[in-house]
Design a protein around this motif. Structure first.
Motif, PDB file in Angstrom:
ATOM      1  N   MET A   1       0.840  -1.193   0.000  1.00 43.28           N
ATOM      2  CA  MET A   1       0.000   0.000   0.000  1.00 43.28           C
ATOM      3  C   MET A   1       0.874   1.242   0.000  1.00 43.28           C
ATOM      4  N   GLU A   2       0.580   2.191  -0.874  1.00 44.89           N
ATOM      5  CA  GLU A   2       1.257   3.489  -0.906  1.00 44.89           C
ATOM      6  C   GLU A   2       0.217   4.595  -0.884  1.00 44.89           C
ATOM      7  N   LYS A   3       0.537   5.664  -0.186  1.00 46.55           N
ATOM      8  CA  LYS A   3      -0.374   6.807  -0.154  1.00 46.55           C
ATOM      9  C   LYS A   3       0.415   8.068   0.122  1.00 46.55           C
ATOM     10  N   PHE A   4      -0.199   9.219  -0.129  1.00 47.58           N
ATOM     11  CA  PHE A   4       0.431  10.499   0.177  1.00 47.58           C
ATOM     12  C   PHE A   4      -0.114  11.027   1.499  1.00 47.58           C
ATOM     13  N   ILE A   5       0.808  11.478   2.366  1.00 46.67           N
ATOM     14  CA  ILE A   5       0.448  11.950   3.692  1.00 46.67           C
ATOM     15  C   ILE A   5       0.891  13.405   3.846  1.00 46.67           C
ATOM     16  N   LYS A   6      -0.005  14.229   4.377  1.00 48.93           N
ATOM     17  CA  LYS A   6       0.290  15.646   4.578  1.00 48.93           C
ATOM     18  C   LYS A   6       1.101  15.827   5.857  1.00 48.93           C
ATOM     19  N   LEU A   7       2.238  16.522   5.730  1.00 44.88           N
ATOM     20  CA  LEU A   7       3.132  16.753   6.855  1.00 44.88           C
ATOM     21  C   LEU A   7       2.809  18.083   7.550  1.00 44.88           C
ATOM     22  N   MET A   8       3.629  18.441   8.535  1.00 47.69           N
ATOM     23  CA  MET A   8       3.386  19.638   9.343  1.00 47.69           C
ATOM     24  C   MET A   8       3.321  20.914   8.501  1.00 47.69           C
TER      25      MET A   8
END
Length: 290
Positions: A1-8
């Motif tokens: 599984m790959e996804k994009f995650i929003k950082l600080m």
């Protein structure tokens, strides 16, 4: 599984999670994206694996669940010059773990991502083990790296409108570079963010936090991991292996396992390659976590 995650800082990083969810989780922020063609050939000249991230993941996934991403690559593309502090980086890593529903995990970082692991370990109880490659957990070279990073930033500022790299275009291997005279021409924000990071570590004393680290922990470096910087970079020596050897007994007292990877060519770059270090990391993790 790959996804994009929003950082600080609201930028998004690509994160992958593979392996059996019933296995212990290994966080790999060093998992660089694979490159091909001429770019891959250029990396090979420097002794670097153009599929480094892929080979680390493949090497660990049969024994562990692997949470992987390229934090350094992300920061080079999405700079954070004013706010790349240890707190900020740790919060980024915890955001990733939370978003992927990973409660506890082991951490492996190399070079500056190793010191990030130490900062992570003293800020959360969610770490099951810590592996620091090529950055000593005791008497770390923070002040030396502050000098090098600051000099790099100053050069970047001075050389923005200068064709300083033209003379380097025909270089075919690292052995041809004169590190005493080479000049750098890079995005000023790329290097300023690391000035920010080290500036925020100037008052950090790694001797005062060792008693907090009750988890299993491994530190290692290549036998030739000593970098002598020329005048352009502050004329300092960053002697990673020397510090590890000097503090080995003390580290062992605090529960660290210390490994020096032997070999005349095992320098800072070579010791981070999967073919060199994966056997060490995997065997240690299996012994420690199984």
């Amino acid at each position: 599984m790959e996804k994009f995650i929003k950082l600080m800082d609201e930028t998004e990083i690509k994160v992958g999670l593979v392996g059996n969810p019933n296995h212990k989780t290994k966080m790999l922020p060093i998992a660089k994206e694979s490159v091909y063609g001429q770019e891959a050939e250029n990396l090979k000249l420097w002794g670097m694996d153009p599929e480094l991230g892929k080979h680390f993941v493949e090497g660990l996934v049969n024994e562990f669940q692997v949470l992987y991403f390229d934090y350094e690559g992300h920061r080079l593309q999405n700079t954070n010059p004013e706010n790349l502090t240890p707190n900020h980086i740790v919060n980024d890593l915890m955001l990733i773990a939370d978003d992927m529903n990973i409660n506890t995990f082991s951490y492996y970082g190399y070079s500056w991502l190793a010191l990030v692991g130490l900062q992570l370990a003293i800020r959360t109880k969610r770490l099951e083990s810590l592996i620091m490659g090529a950055f000593p957990p005791l008497d770390g070279p923070y002040k030396e790296m502050m000098v090098v990073t600051n000099k790099t930033y100053q050069q970047a500022l001075e050389n923005q409108n200068s064709p300083v790299l033209d003379e380097q275009q025909n270089i075919e291997s690292p052995e041809e570079i004169d590190w005493d005279t080479i000049k750098v021409k890079i995005d000023t924000n790329q290097t300023k963010q690391f000035v920010t990071m080290y500036k925020n570590l100037m008052n950090f004393n790694d001797r005062n936090i060792q008693h907090q680290l009750s988890i299993p922990k491994l530190t290692f470096a290549g036998e030739q991991d000593t970098i002598v910087y020329g005048e352009n970079f502050g004329s300092v020596t960053v002697d990673i292996v020397g510090i590890l050897e000097k503090t080995k007994e003390e580290l062992q007292h605090w529960g660290w396992e210390v490994e020096i990877i032997k070999g005349n060519e095992i320098n800072h770059t070579k010791a981070m390659q999967p073919i060199v270090v994966l056997p060490l990391i995997k065997a240690w993790l299996i012994k420690t976590l199984k």
